[in-house]
Design a protein around this motif. Structure first.
Motif, short mmCIF file in Angstrom:
data_model
loop_
_atom_site.label_atom_id
_atom_site.label_comp_id
_atom_site.label_asym_id
_atom_site.label_seq_id
_atom_site.Cartn_x
_atom_site.Cartn_y
_atom_site.Cartn_z
N THR A 72 -14.26 -2.75 6.05
CA THR A 72 -14.09 -3.80 5.05
C THR A 72 -14.89 -5.05 5.39
O THR A 72 -15.04 -5.41 6.55
CB THR A 72 -12.58 -4.15 4.95
N SER A 86 -13.32 -2.83 10.55
CA SER A 86 -13.01 -1.47 10.10
C SER A 86 -14.00 -1.13 8.97
O SER A 86 -15.20 -1.23 9.17
CB SER A 86 -11.54 -1.38 9.69
N HIS A 97 0.85 -1.20 0.00
CA HIS A 97 0.00 0.00 0.00
C HIS A 97 0.88 1.24 0.00
O HIS A 97 0.88 2.02 0.96
CB HIS A 97 -0.92 0.01 1.21
C1 DHB Z 1 -8.73 -0.85 5.40
C2 DHB Z 1 -8.74 -1.89 4.48
C3 DHB Z 1 -7.66 -2.10 3.63
O1 DHB Z 1 -7.60 -3.07 2.67
C4 DHB Z 1 -6.55 -1.28 3.73
O2 DHB Z 1 -5.49 -1.56 2.95
C5 DHB Z 1 -6.54 -0.22 4.64
C6 DHB Z 1 -7.64 -0.02 5.48
C7 DHB Z 1 -9.89 -0.63 6.33
O3 DHB Z 1 -10.93 -1.28 6.21
O4 DHB Z 1 -9.75 0.19 7.25
#
Ligand code: DHB
Ligand code: FE
Length: 292
Positions: free
Chosen positions: A282, A280, A59
């Motif tokens: 996701t 989070s 990332h």
């Molecule tokens: C979140 C999900 C990700 O795939 C990522 O790389 C960074 C943050 C998230 O849900 O906070």
């Protein structure tokens, strides 16, 4: 000869790593998520691989926007956990397998996939969170990950990103590469990232349970159809970061039922499937397939 015996699929949400590192896994918010990986941690112990080939995305941690390899294989002996802004995660250093990684690089490039070779790379949550989910919390001072890991990075951050079909075909080339390595090694291939999520813009927070579960169905039982899902479907239906799911197709394409772009062999056995919303921002998806 080395052999791919299983594939693992899992999300990599950074907050999962933080929950583990800060001892929050029993909290009401997190408990149902970690419950879904209890089977997997035991499975990992019972089926300990010699090497994990871990397909993940960086990332903008190891690769900034200065340099963006589409596919990059780690050939180093070690990979340090990256500092993603709060210091590196307190997890063991990742040990590589440079001999097998170099062999895979050679074979896959000869099969016309132009990999970038990476001799030095820090690894972010894209790699360490899947390891933590499958191996549990480990003390970086006294513990090690259960086996060496070959990091295989895919660009899904900056367009243009590779298609699902390209990823699926690459998985087939990786299997041929592994099977042409002389030493008897039990190799697992992991596809990570996803499932539906969007972290930015007006649709931030998007999660699509129906689409995710249909994707899991296809990935498991109709991988050729999964490989032909176009980019626009991921982005529209699973959010801008849902495109991370193309990485799962590399692992699926490496399973033994797939040859010459067709599903002709005995389908793999589904050992475990789990889906949980949210962690989070996701949707968390997870599956384990064993070659029959
Ligand atoms: C979140 C999900 C990700 O795939 C990522 O790389 C960074 C943050 C998230 O849900 O906070
Ligand atoms: Fe991500």
């Amino acid at each position: 000869m080395a052999k791919i015996t299983a594939s693992v699929y899992t999300s990599h949400v950074p907050a999962i790593g933080a929950a583990m590192d800060l001892g929050k896994t029993e909290e009401a918010y997190w408990q149902p998520l970690f419950a879904g990986y209890e089977y997997s941690k035991q499975w990992m112990k019972d089926n300990k691989p010699d090497v994990v080939l871990l397909v993940f995305n960086d990332h903008a941690t190891a690769f900034s926007l200065d340099m963006i390899p589409t596919f990059a294989i780690g050939t180093a002996d070690q990979y340090q956990p990256a500092d993603e802004g709060w210091g590196p995660r307190p997890v063991p250093v990742v040990q590589g397998h440079s001999a097998l990684a170099s062999h895979i690089a050679h074979s896959v490039i000869q099969q016309d996939f132009d990999l970038t070779i990476v001799n030095k790379m820090d690894v972010d949550h894209g790699l360490t969170v899947p390891l933590s989910l499958m191996c549990g919390s480990l003390d970086p001072k006294t513990d090690q990950w259960p086996c060496p890991v070959i990091p295989f990075a895919v660009n899904v951050v900056q367009y243009p990103v590779p298609s699902g079909k390209r990823c699926f075909d690459l998985g087939q080339a990786i299997r041929k590469a592994v099977e042409s390595y002389d030493e008897d090694l039990n190799v697992h291939i992991w596809g990570t990232g996803g499932m539906s999520h969007q972290l930015q813009g007006p649709r931030a927070g998007l999660i699509n349970r129906d689409w995710d579960n249909a994707f899991l169905d296809k990935l498991i039982a109709d991988p050729i159809a999964a490989a032909h899902i176009p980019h626009i479907d991921y982005v529209r239906d699973a959010g801008s970061e849902g495109i991370e799911l193309v990485m799962w197709l590399i692992a699926r394409g490496a399973m033994s039922d797939i040859s010459d772009g067709k599903q002709t062999g005995i389908p793999p056995t589904l050992k475990h499937r789990f889906y949980h919303v949210p962690a989070s921002n996701t949707a968390v998806g997870h599956a384990i397939l064993e070659n029959s």
